[in-house]
Write an enzyme that holds these catalytic residues in place. Structure first.
Site, PDB file in Angstrom:
ATOM      1  N   ASN A   9       0.739  -1.334   0.093  1.00 39.68           N
ATOM      2  CA  ASN A   9      -0.098  -0.061   0.129  1.00 39.68           C
ATOM      3  C   ASN A   9       0.793   1.266  -0.019  1.00 39.68           C
ATOM      4  O   ASN A   9       2.130   1.011   0.521  1.00 39.68           O
ATOM      5  CB  ASN A   9      -1.078  -0.084   1.012  1.00 39.68           C
ATOM      6  CG  ASN A   9      -1.875  -1.117   1.335  1.00 39.68           C
ATOM      7  OD1 ASN A   9      -2.520  -1.387   0.450  1.00 39.68           O
ATOM      8  ND2 ASN A   9      -2.013  -1.731   2.439  1.00 39.68           N
ATOM      9  N   LYS A  38       0.880  -4.074   5.066  1.00 39.06           N
ATOM     10  CA  LYS A  38       1.547  -5.201   5.948  1.00 39.06           C
ATOM     11  C   LYS A  38       2.227  -6.114   5.375  1.00 39.06           C
ATOM     12  O   LYS A  38       3.370  -6.430   5.987  1.00 39.06           O
ATOM     13  CB  LYS A  38       0.178  -5.673   6.848  1.00 39.06           C
ATOM     14  CG  LYS A  38      -0.836  -4.722   7.575  1.00 39.06           C
ATOM     15  CD  LYS A  38      -1.739  -5.901   8.296  1.00 39.06           C
ATOM     16  CE  LYS A  38      -0.895  -6.502   9.548  1.00 39.06           C
ATOM     17  NZ  LYS A  38      -0.379  -5.564  10.316  1.00 39.06           N
ATOM     18  N   ASN A  41       5.538  -4.223   4.671  1.00 40.07           N
ATOM     19  CA  ASN A  41       6.354  -3.829   5.852  1.00 40.07           C
ATOM     20  C   ASN A  41       7.080  -4.917   6.469  1.00 40.07           C
ATOM     21  O   ASN A  41       8.140  -4.922   6.974  1.00 40.07           O
ATOM     22  CB  ASN A  41       5.506  -3.309   6.810  1.00 40.07           C
ATOM     23  CG  ASN A  41       4.699  -1.991   6.207  1.00 40.07           C
ATOM     24  OD1 ASN A  41       5.237  -1.394   5.441  1.00 40.07           O
ATOM     25  ND2 ASN A  41       3.711  -1.587   7.189  1.00 40.07           N
ATOM     26  N   ASN A 182      -2.874  -9.245  18.389  1.00 39.04           N
ATOM     27  CA  ASN A 182      -2.992  -8.033  19.506  1.00 39.04           C
ATOM     28  C   ASN A 182      -4.259  -8.079  20.190  1.00 39.04           C
ATOM     29  O   ASN A 182      -4.926  -8.834  20.120  1.00 39.04           O
ATOM     30  CB  ASN A 182      -2.706  -6.734  18.849  1.00 39.04           C
ATOM     31  CG  ASN A 182      -4.142  -6.342  17.967  1.00 39.04           C
ATOM     32  OD1 ASN A 182      -5.173  -6.755  18.183  1.00 39.04           O
ATOM     33  ND2 ASN A 182      -3.772  -5.084  17.080  1.00 39.04           N
ATOM     34  N   ASP A 250       3.926  -4.869  12.380  1.00 45.35           N
ATOM     35  CA  ASP A 250       4.416  -5.295  10.975  1.00 45.35           C
ATOM     36  C   ASP A 250       5.916  -5.868  11.505  1.00 45.35           C
ATOM     37  O   ASP A 250       6.587  -6.800  11.117  1.00 45.35           O
ATOM     38  CB  ASP A 250       4.345  -4.585   9.828  1.00 45.35           C
ATOM     39  CG  ASP A 250       2.948  -4.419   9.395  1.00 45.35           C
ATOM     40  OD1 ASP A 250       2.149  -5.316   9.730  1.00 45.35           O
ATOM     41  OD2 ASP A 250       2.818  -3.380   9.044  1.00 45.35           O
ATOM     42  N   GLY A 285       7.762   6.534  10.027  1.00 54.08           N
ATOM     43  CA  GLY A 285       7.503   5.656   8.796  1.00 54.08           C
ATOM     44  C   GLY A 285       7.431   4.141   9.170  1.00 54.08           C
ATOM     45  O   GLY A 285       8.147   3.592   9.778  1.00 54.08           O
TER      46      GLY A 285
END
Length: 312
Positions: A9, A38, A41, A182, A250, A285
């Site tokens: 993305n 995701k 990353n 999570n 990530d 970032g």
């Protein structure tokens, strides 16, 4: 070798003092356009930490897609298995980060939805030769499940980062060797509100009853609770001054895959991933903030942290 299956993305990140209320207009502090997703990353986390890693994903044939491919390549990720489509634009995420470093996101999947099981067939050789397959849920459910099924046939260790949780089904949980929800995702699966170690352990045992072999319940600043071999182990969080939490999960997932690929125990891997994600949130970032091994070593020395990879 690690293979990551997941999203790519462009992140449009707006920084604000506080989130606007419904219908309210707020002035922002700035805006950035950053490479994210995701899958990308997590692959870049593996690459920046020194691993041989490939990404299976899909981007649009547009300037944003070109930018994401370049970000993969400059961070040591093999982009050979990234599909380019003209049927949709590159995935985009609208991110708002407030002064507490917390974030909200709106995800437009775009080209990520164009990934198919046929694309996985074209990557079967890559998956079979991998030691670890790391997957998440920003690409189609049937594609993730098919890849997990094929990986299982060939003894590949499968890590499922179950985000967003709405895309995960119980059959998928059973194919994973390790899942890493999570607090919010854990509540989605179990109905248990994770507030402390005891509630995390209760949720982990409920997941085990549903067929999940091993789990890591991530509890933000409280650290993580590992459930493996019927036992619970707590790994404490590392206190830092957070700047940007985008991509923290990530970086944790990618670091976990790296450590397990190195032969670390699950506990050692979680300690390693905790340090990586703690350092990441001190930097801006989702991808640029992910540390290299050398940067991680310096961070550990400054904190007197001993990890499996830097023991004398």
């Amino acid at each position: 070798m690690i293979t990551v299956l997941g999203s790519m993305n462009l992140d449009v990140v707006a920084r604000v003092e506080r989130y606007p209320s419904h219908g309210e207009t707020k002035l922002g502090k700035g805006v950035e356009m950053l490479a994210g997703g995701k899958g990308a990353n997590q692959a870049i986390a593996c690459g920046r930490l020194g691993k041989d890693v490939s990404l299976i994903g899909c981007a649009g044939r547009d300037p944003f897609g070109d930018r994401l491919i370049h970000s993969l390549q400059k961070n040591g990720v093999n982009s050979e298995f990234v599909k380019i489509t003209e049927r949709a634009s590159t995935g985009t995420v609208l991110v708002t980060v407030d002064d507490t470093a917390e974030n909200t996101m709106i995800v437009i999947k775009g080209a990520n939805e164009m990934l198919t099981t046929q694309d996985i067939d074209a990557c079967i050789g890559l998956i079979r030769s991998s030691s670890v397959l790391l997957v998440q849920m920003e690409v189609p459910h049937e594609v993730v499940l098919y890849a997990m099924t094929e990986a299982r046939k060939h003894g590949v260790y499968i890590i499922l980062d179950p985000a967003p949780a709405e895309g995960v089904t119980l059959d998928m949980l059973g194919f994973a060797d390790l899942i890493t929800p999570n607090k919010q995702e854990t509540k989605h699966f179990t109905g248990i509100d994770v507030t402390d170690e005891a509630s995390a352990a209760a949720a982990a045992r409920q997941l085990a009853d549903a067929g999940v072999k091993n789990s890591i319940i991530k509890m933000a600043e409280q650290g993580s609770l590992i459930y493996a071999d019927g036992k619970c182990t707590r790994v404490k969080g590392i206190r830092v001054e957070a700047v940007d939490t985008v991509g923290a999960g990530d970086s944790f997932a990618g670091a976990l895959a790296v450590a397990l690929d190195d032969g670390a125990t699950i506990t050692e891997a979680v300690e390693f991933a905790t340090a990586v994600s703690a350092l990441k949130v001190t930097r801006s970032g989702a991808q640029d903030g992910i540390p290299t091994r050398d940067e991680l070593d310096e961070f550990c020395k400054s904190r007197n942290l001993t990890l499996y990879n830097n023991r004398p």
